[in-house]
Design a protein around this motif. Sequence first.
Motif, short mmCIF file in Angstrom:
data_model
loop_
_atom_site.label_atom_id
_atom_site.label_comp_id
_atom_site.label_asym_id
_atom_site.label_seq_id
_atom_site.Cartn_x
_atom_site.Cartn_y
_atom_site.Cartn_z
N TYR A 38 0.87 -1.18 0.00
CA TYR A 38 0.00 0.00 0.00
C TYR A 38 0.91 1.24 0.00
N ASN A 39 1.38 1.63 -1.18
CA ASN A 39 2.39 2.70 -1.26
C ASN A 39 1.80 4.10 -1.19
N TRP A 40 0.56 4.24 -1.60
CA TRP A 40 -0.14 5.53 -1.49
C TRP A 40 -1.57 5.22 -1.08
N VAL A 41 -2.05 5.94 -0.07
CA VAL A 41 -3.41 5.71 0.45
C VAL A 41 -4.09 7.06 0.61
N GLY A 42 -5.27 7.21 0.04
CA GLY A 42 -5.98 8.48 0.20
C GLY A 42 -7.49 8.29 0.18
N PHE A 43 -8.17 9.29 0.74
CA PHE A 43 -9.63 9.36 0.64
C PHE A 43 -10.00 10.54 -0.25
N TYR A 44 -10.69 10.25 -1.34
CA TYR A 44 -11.31 11.29 -2.16
C TYR A 44 -12.79 11.34 -1.80
N MET A 45 -13.30 12.54 -1.52
CA MET A 45 -14.70 12.66 -1.13
C MET A 45 -15.44 13.56 -2.12
N ALA A 46 -16.70 13.19 -2.40
CA ALA A 46 -17.50 13.92 -3.38
C ALA A 46 -17.90 15.29 -2.83
N HIS A 47 -17.84 16.29 -3.71
CA HIS A 47 -18.36 17.63 -3.38
C HIS A 47 -19.86 17.51 -3.14
N GLU A 48 -20.39 18.35 -2.25
CA GLU A 48 -21.82 18.15 -1.91
C GLU A 48 -22.77 18.54 -3.04
N SER A 49 -22.36 19.41 -3.95
CA SER A 49 -23.28 19.78 -5.04
C SER A 49 -22.68 19.67 -6.44
N GLU A 50 -21.36 19.65 -6.55
CA GLU A 50 -20.73 19.56 -7.89
C GLU A 50 -20.19 18.15 -8.12
N PRO A 51 -20.12 17.73 -9.42
CA PRO A 51 -19.64 16.36 -9.71
C PRO A 51 -18.11 16.27 -9.72
N THR A 52 -17.52 16.51 -8.56
CA THR A 52 -16.06 16.43 -8.43
C THR A 52 -15.70 15.73 -7.12
N LEU A 53 -14.55 15.04 -7.17
CA LEU A 53 -13.98 14.40 -5.99
C LEU A 53 -12.85 15.28 -5.46
N HIS A 54 -12.72 15.34 -4.14
CA HIS A 54 -11.70 16.19 -3.51
C HIS A 54 -10.88 15.34 -2.54
N LEU A 55 -9.56 15.50 -2.65
CA LEU A 55 -8.65 14.73 -1.80
C LEU A 55 -8.69 15.31 -0.39
N TRP A 56 -9.22 14.54 0.56
CA TRP A 56 -9.33 15.00 1.96
C TRP A 56 -8.05 14.72 2.71
N CYS A 57 -7.44 13.57 2.47
CA CYS A 57 -6.22 13.22 3.19
C CYS A 57 -5.50 12.12 2.44
N GLN A 58 -4.21 12.00 2.67
CA GLN A 58 -3.41 11.02 1.95
C GLN A 58 -2.14 10.70 2.72
N ALA A 59 -1.59 9.52 2.46
CA ALA A 59 -0.28 9.15 2.96
C ALA A 59 0.51 8.60 1.77
N GLY A 60 1.76 9.01 1.65
CA GLY A 60 2.58 8.64 0.50
C GLY A 60 2.98 9.90 -0.25
N GLU A 61 3.54 9.72 -1.44
CA GLU A 61 4.00 10.87 -2.23
C GLU A 61 2.89 11.87 -2.46
N PRO A 62 3.17 13.17 -2.33
CA PRO A 62 2.13 14.17 -2.63
C PRO A 62 1.66 14.04 -4.09
N THR A 63 0.41 14.35 -4.35
CA THR A 63 -0.12 14.30 -5.72
C THR A 63 -0.67 15.67 -6.11
N ASP A 64 -0.59 15.97 -7.43
CA ASP A 64 -1.21 17.20 -7.96
C ASP A 64 -2.71 17.03 -8.12
N HIS A 65 -3.17 15.76 -8.10
CA HIS A 65 -4.57 15.50 -8.45
C HIS A 65 -5.45 15.56 -7.20
N VAL A 66 -5.67 16.78 -6.75
CA VAL A 66 -6.45 16.97 -5.52
C VAL A 66 -7.94 17.15 -5.82
N VAL A 67 -8.27 17.46 -7.09
CA VAL A 67 -9.67 17.52 -7.52
C VAL A 67 -9.79 16.68 -8.80
#
Length: 150
Positions: A38-67
């Motif tokens: 498990y080299n990278w672990v994160g939770f992406y959570m859905a925006h409450e009104s828009e069709p996008t996922l948002h990175l709430w937290c992560q462990a491992g290398e930082p990612t640019d893909h936060v939305v």
Amino acid sequence: MNKNDLKPRISSIIDGDKATNQKMQAICDLLQERLPTYNWVGFYMAHESEPTLHLWCQAGEPTDHVVIPFGKGICGQVAVSNQNFVVDDVKAQDNYIACSIHVKSEVVIPLFKDGKNVGQIDIDSNTVAAFDESDERFLEWVNEQVATIL
Ligand code: SME
């Protein structure tokens, strides 16, 4: 370490008195530190009104893909399908968002709250075909625990 041996530690994180985002961060850290594939672990959570996922937290290398828009990449597809997605070889996927050149396989498991797909846990591995049904069952269990604190 066997992933199922981590369940008591995850339960104690859930039952603790930290804020929800701190508990989710602690779960990311625990899985990424204790499970070698498990080299990278994160939770992406859905925006409450828009069709996008948002990175709430992560462990491992930082990612640019936060939305991530719904439909894009493995994560975006799971936001729409409501199904687990196990990818043995990320190179074989057309609709894939690369976060690191080291990643070889991935699993994304939707997180349901009151029957609604509200986000997901995403695990990347630097090993090909790192995930099987035992990971799916384990991560479904993790998401069920997290749903109780959302
Ligand atoms: N690979 C994912 C993007 C998130 S990164 O793995 C952190 C995808 O294709 O949706």
